[in-house]
Design a protein around this motif. Structure first.
Motif, PDB file in Angstrom:
ATOM      1  N   GLU A  37     -12.896   8.083   6.774  1.00 29.17           N
ATOM      2  CA  GLU A  37     -12.170   7.770   5.660  1.00 29.17           C
ATOM      3  C   GLU A  37     -13.163   8.145   4.447  1.00 29.17           C
ATOM      4  O   GLU A  37     -14.395   7.902   4.233  1.00 29.17           O
ATOM      5  N   GLN A  38     -12.534   8.886   3.886  1.00 29.39           N
ATOM      6  CA  GLN A  38     -13.087   9.287   2.505  1.00 29.39           C
ATOM      7  C   GLN A  38     -12.725   8.558   1.142  1.00 29.39           C
ATOM      8  O   GLN A  38     -11.319   8.219   1.281  1.00 29.39           O
ATOM      9  N   PRO A  39     -13.235   8.544   0.141  1.00 25.83           N
ATOM     10  CA  PRO A  39     -12.703   8.146  -1.034  1.00 25.83           C
ATOM     11  C   PRO A  39     -11.657   8.845  -1.540  1.00 25.83           C
ATOM     12  O   PRO A  39     -11.646   9.888  -1.202  1.00 25.83           O
ATOM     13  N   ARG A 102     -25.017  11.164  10.871  1.00 19.91           N
ATOM     14  CA  ARG A 102     -25.490   9.851  10.515  1.00 19.91           C
ATOM     15  C   ARG A 102     -25.576   9.847   8.772  1.00 19.91           C
ATOM     16  O   ARG A 102     -26.527  10.103   8.241  1.00 19.91           O
ATOM     17  N   PRO A 103     -24.235   9.822   8.214  1.00 21.21           N
ATOM     18  CA  PRO A 103     -24.353   9.526   6.885  1.00 21.21           C
ATOM     19  C   PRO A 103     -25.181   8.699   6.212  1.00 21.21           C
ATOM     20  O   PRO A 103     -25.703   8.652   5.018  1.00 21.21           O
ATOM     21  N   ASP A 104     -25.561   7.469   7.080  1.00 23.54           N
ATOM     22  CA  ASP A 104     -26.376   6.523   6.242  1.00 23.54           C
ATOM     23  C   ASP A 104     -27.864   7.131   6.251  1.00 23.54           C
ATOM     24  O   ASP A 104     -28.583   6.860   5.090  1.00 23.54           O
ATOM     25  N   TRP A 150     -22.469   7.742  -0.500  1.00 24.48           N
ATOM     26  CA  TRP A 150     -22.575   6.358  -0.298  1.00 24.48           C
ATOM     27  C   TRP A 150     -21.177   5.717   0.000  1.00 24.48           C
ATOM     28  O   TRP A 150     -20.862   4.775   0.703  1.00 24.48           O
ATOM     29  N   GLU A 151     -19.964   6.062  -0.531  1.00 25.66           N
ATOM     30  CA  GLU A 151     -18.635   5.767  -0.298  1.00 25.66           C
ATOM     31  C   GLU A 151     -18.544   5.892   1.318  1.00 25.66           C
ATOM     32  O   GLU A 151     -17.582   5.099   1.826  1.00 25.66           O
ATOM     33  N   VAL A 152     -18.728   7.060   1.793  1.00 22.86           N
ATOM     34  CA  VAL A 152     -18.444   7.386   3.268  1.00 22.86           C
ATOM     35  C   VAL A 152     -19.147   6.404   4.010  1.00 22.86           C
ATOM     36  O   VAL A 152     -18.496   5.789   4.884  1.00 22.86           O
ATOM     37  N   VAL A 153     -20.504   6.057   3.604  1.00 23.42           N
ATOM     38  CA  VAL A 153     -21.227   5.015   4.414  1.00 23.42           C
ATOM     39  C   VAL A 153     -20.579   3.928   4.206  1.00 23.42           C
ATOM     40  O   VAL A 153     -20.378   3.082   5.256  1.00 23.42           O
ATOM     41  N   ARG A 154     -20.200   3.310   2.997  1.00 25.11           N
ATOM     42  CA  ARG A 154     -19.473   1.918   2.844  1.00 25.11           C
ATOM     43  C   ARG A 154     -18.230   1.946   3.626  1.00 25.11           C
ATOM     44  O   ARG A 154     -17.854   0.876   4.112  1.00 25.11           O
ATOM     45  N   LEU A 155     -17.493   2.904   3.391  1.00 35.80           N
ATOM     46  CA  LEU A 155     -16.055   3.026   4.264  1.00 35.80           C
ATOM     47  C   LEU A 155     -15.995   2.920   5.779  1.00 35.80           C
ATOM     48  O   LEU A 155     -15.070   2.524   6.162  1.00 35.80           O
TER      49      LEU A 155
END
Length: 160
Positions: A37-39, A102-104, A150-155
């Motif tokens: 999921e992307q912002p 691993r986007p994190d 950050w948004e990719v990690v959050r989502l």
């Protein structure tokens, strides 16, 4: 353009092209990436290639501009080392995000990449204000990439 600029420009352009090639080879926008999921404010995919092409050209020009003004071999070697480290960190981000999925981890590494750009700007400014200014779009782009990461990690968390 004087002939004295040709070899350094070719070396810097070659190094930038190598970093770009390796990063592009590692980057896979199909499969796993498409499931993330992307912002809503993420740029369209074609923007990334155009932005990185311009940034790599500016980075190569900044490197040559600052390098030509270094007063000593030691300063020159340090500057080249900082650009090499930055190129490595740039490739490492793609490796962590796209290959390791691993986007994190990539987000953590992006902090090091961002700091390396700031250090390049500060060091280049010692020798050439123009070189420092040429690196500002790179800092802005990686800041945007950081917000996207950050948004990719959050989502999409958790990963792994």
């Amino acid at each position: 353009m004087s002939r004295a600029w040709i070899p350094p420009i070719l070396v810097a352009a070659g190094a930038a092209a190598l970093v770009a090639f390796l990063g592009a080879t590692i980057t896979d926008l199909d499969g796993w990436y498409r499931t993330l999921e992307q912002p809503g404010w993420a740029p369209p995919d074609y923007v990334y290639g155009m932005a990185w092409t311009a940034i790599y050209a500016l980075v190569a020009l900044a490197a040559v501009t600052a390098w030509r003004r270094t007063p000593t071999t030691q300063a020159s070697d340090m500057l080249i080392g900082l650009f090499a480290l930055n190129g490595f960190l740039n490739i490492l981000w793609s490796l962590l995000f796209f290959r390791a999925q691993r986007p994190d981890w990539a987000m953590i590494e992006l902090v090091a990449l961002w700091i390396s750009i700031v250090v390049l700007i500060v060091v280049c400014a010692r020798y050439s204000r123009l070189a420092a200014v040429l690196l500002l779009p790179y800092l802005v782009w990686v800041s945007l990439a950081g917000a996207l990461n950050w948004e990719v990690v959050r989502l999409n968390s958790p990963f792994g």
